[in-house]
Write a protein that holds these residues in place. Sequence first.
Motif, PDB file in Angstrom:
ATOM      1  N   ASN A   1       4.932  -0.091   9.726  1.00 25.84           N
ATOM      2  CA  ASN A   1       4.610   0.814   8.628  1.00 25.84           C
ATOM      3  C   ASN A   1       5.556   2.013   8.666  1.00 25.84           C
ATOM      4  O   ASN A   1       6.613   1.956   9.301  1.00 25.84           O
ATOM      5  CB  ASN A   1       3.139   1.237   8.718  1.00 25.84           C
ATOM      6  CG  ASN A   1       2.199   0.109   8.313  1.00 25.84           C
ATOM      7  OD1 ASN A   1       2.268  -0.375   7.189  1.00 25.84           O
ATOM      8  ND2 ASN A   1       1.341  -0.329   9.221  1.00 25.84           N
TER       9      ASN A   1
ATOM     10  N   GLY B   1      -2.454   5.017   1.323  1.00 22.74           N
ATOM     11  CA  GLY B   1      -2.827   3.627   1.059  1.00 22.74           C
ATOM     12  C   GLY B   1      -4.308   3.358   0.983  1.00 22.74           C
ATOM     13  O   GLY B   1      -4.756   2.544   0.192  1.00 22.74           O
TER      14      GLY B   1
ATOM     15  N   LEU C   1       0.855  -1.191   0.000  1.00 22.21           N
ATOM     16  CA  LEU C   1       0.000   0.000   0.000  1.00 22.21           C
ATOM     17  C   LEU C   1       0.887   1.235   0.000  1.00 22.21           C
ATOM     18  O   LEU C   1       1.838   1.308   0.762  1.00 22.21           O
ATOM     19  CB  LEU C   1      -0.895   0.005   1.238  1.00 22.21           C
ATOM     20  CG  LEU C   1      -1.915  -1.119   1.351  1.00 22.21           C
ATOM     21  CD1 LEU C   1      -2.635  -1.050   2.684  1.00 22.21           C
ATOM     22  CD2 LEU C   1      -2.924  -1.065   0.212  1.00 22.21           C
TER      23      LEU C   1
ATOM     24  N   ILE D   1       2.264   2.167   4.902  1.00 25.23           N
ATOM     25  CA  ILE D   1       1.371   3.334   4.911  1.00 25.23           C
ATOM     26  C   ILE D   1       1.980   4.407   5.812  1.00 25.23           C
ATOM     27  O   ILE D   1       2.695   4.099   6.773  1.00 25.23           O
ATOM     28  CB  ILE D   1      -0.078   3.026   5.360  1.00 25.23           C
ATOM     29  CG1 ILE D   1      -0.119   2.267   6.691  1.00 25.23           C
ATOM     30  CG2 ILE D   1      -0.831   2.264   4.290  1.00 25.23           C
ATOM     31  CD1 ILE D   1      -1.517   2.125   7.271  1.00 25.23           C
TER      32      ILE D   1
END
Length: 352
Positions: free
Chosen positions: A222, A181, A177, A203
């Motif tokens: 992330n 995202g 993503l 993300i």
Amino acid sequence: MRSACLSLLLVTACWAIALPPVRLPGLHDGGREPGAPSMPTGPKCPFRCQCHLRVVQCSDLGLKNVPEDIPDDTTLLDLQNNKITEIKENDFKNLKGLHALILVNNKITTIHAKALNPLTKLQRLYLSKNLLKDVPANMPKSLQELRIHENEITKIKKSSFQGMSHVIVMELGSNPLKGAGLEAGAFGDLKKVSYIRIADTNITEIPKGLPSSLSELHLDGNKITKVTADSLKGLKNLAKLGLSYNDISSVENGTLGNVPHLRELHMDNNALTSVPSGLPEHKYIQVVYLHANKIAAVGTEDFCPPGFNTKKAMYSGISLFSNPVPYWEVQPITFRCVFDRSAIQLGNYRKK
Ligand SMILES: *[C@@H]1O[C@H](CO)[C@@H](O)[C@H](O)[C@H]1NC(C)=O
Ligand SMILES: *[C@@H]1O[C@H](CO)[C@@H](O)[C@H](O)[C@H]1NC(C)=O
């Protein structure tokens, strides 16, 4: 010749209907019933699969396609660990009673837009470890659990989960993503969702518009850089928040006030320079992992309210090791509201 074949077919069909739906192992070995046709028959079951109690087990068979002849009354279809590349329009055509569909670890790149339409009772859809670039279109509204981690999905559109008001568990981790995202409001229709995991996707922010039903949010691994109070607004049922292994340098004042029922906050392996504010006033927080950050100082009011024995909940885990703050500079009184001293992991700062 032709009529002989026809009558044999009829006998076969009648016999198949007369058989009980469950085939007991061993029934077909040895003694054949007198008068039964010599052709191997029985309830339909795809070649090499095992069918038992409406469960059709076709895993690890090297299948390149969804097999035909899946019994119409199947409730669970297991096709994991095969080599299926595509789900075609009519693959699940007659499976109106299917509750669970397991397609984990195949090579699926496309799912026909109408392929899932017949599955009006589907509750669990497991699509992890495939090559999907998009969330499937037209997923059944009956779905309660969607697992689609380890695919190649780059974007979650606002329309992806439209009308899916029964979803309880959503696993979207390990997809590439990009940026935010997720389109804002992508989770808006998931009125009952309790568990969302979007880990290891890169993300850069906490998804916006998360439903208030959420009790666990896992966003570890992330590239989130900050936590704003707004991003957790309305999450009054949130009990566990996982934000480990991000690049978070700040938690906005007021964030913890927006999640009044939080019990666990995992923020280890980030770039925090101070303990997030709001812990002393928080009623239910028990676990606060802050190890491996850049926290250079810990104040005596960072965890506990002023005075003694005023905090309702008991901390069961606080970690602060691998921070630049020397542990001898953290005053013991800082943890005056922690009744079990073994709950605190202070340790030393070690440079990696
Ligand atoms: C996230 O980014 C790193 C590089 O920073 C990359 O190696 C990794 O594959 C990315 N993860 C995903 C799921 O795209
Ligand atoms: C955080 O907010 C509280 C009240 O909401 C306030 O008392 C406190 O001074 C604020 N702290 C900072 C660092 O802004």
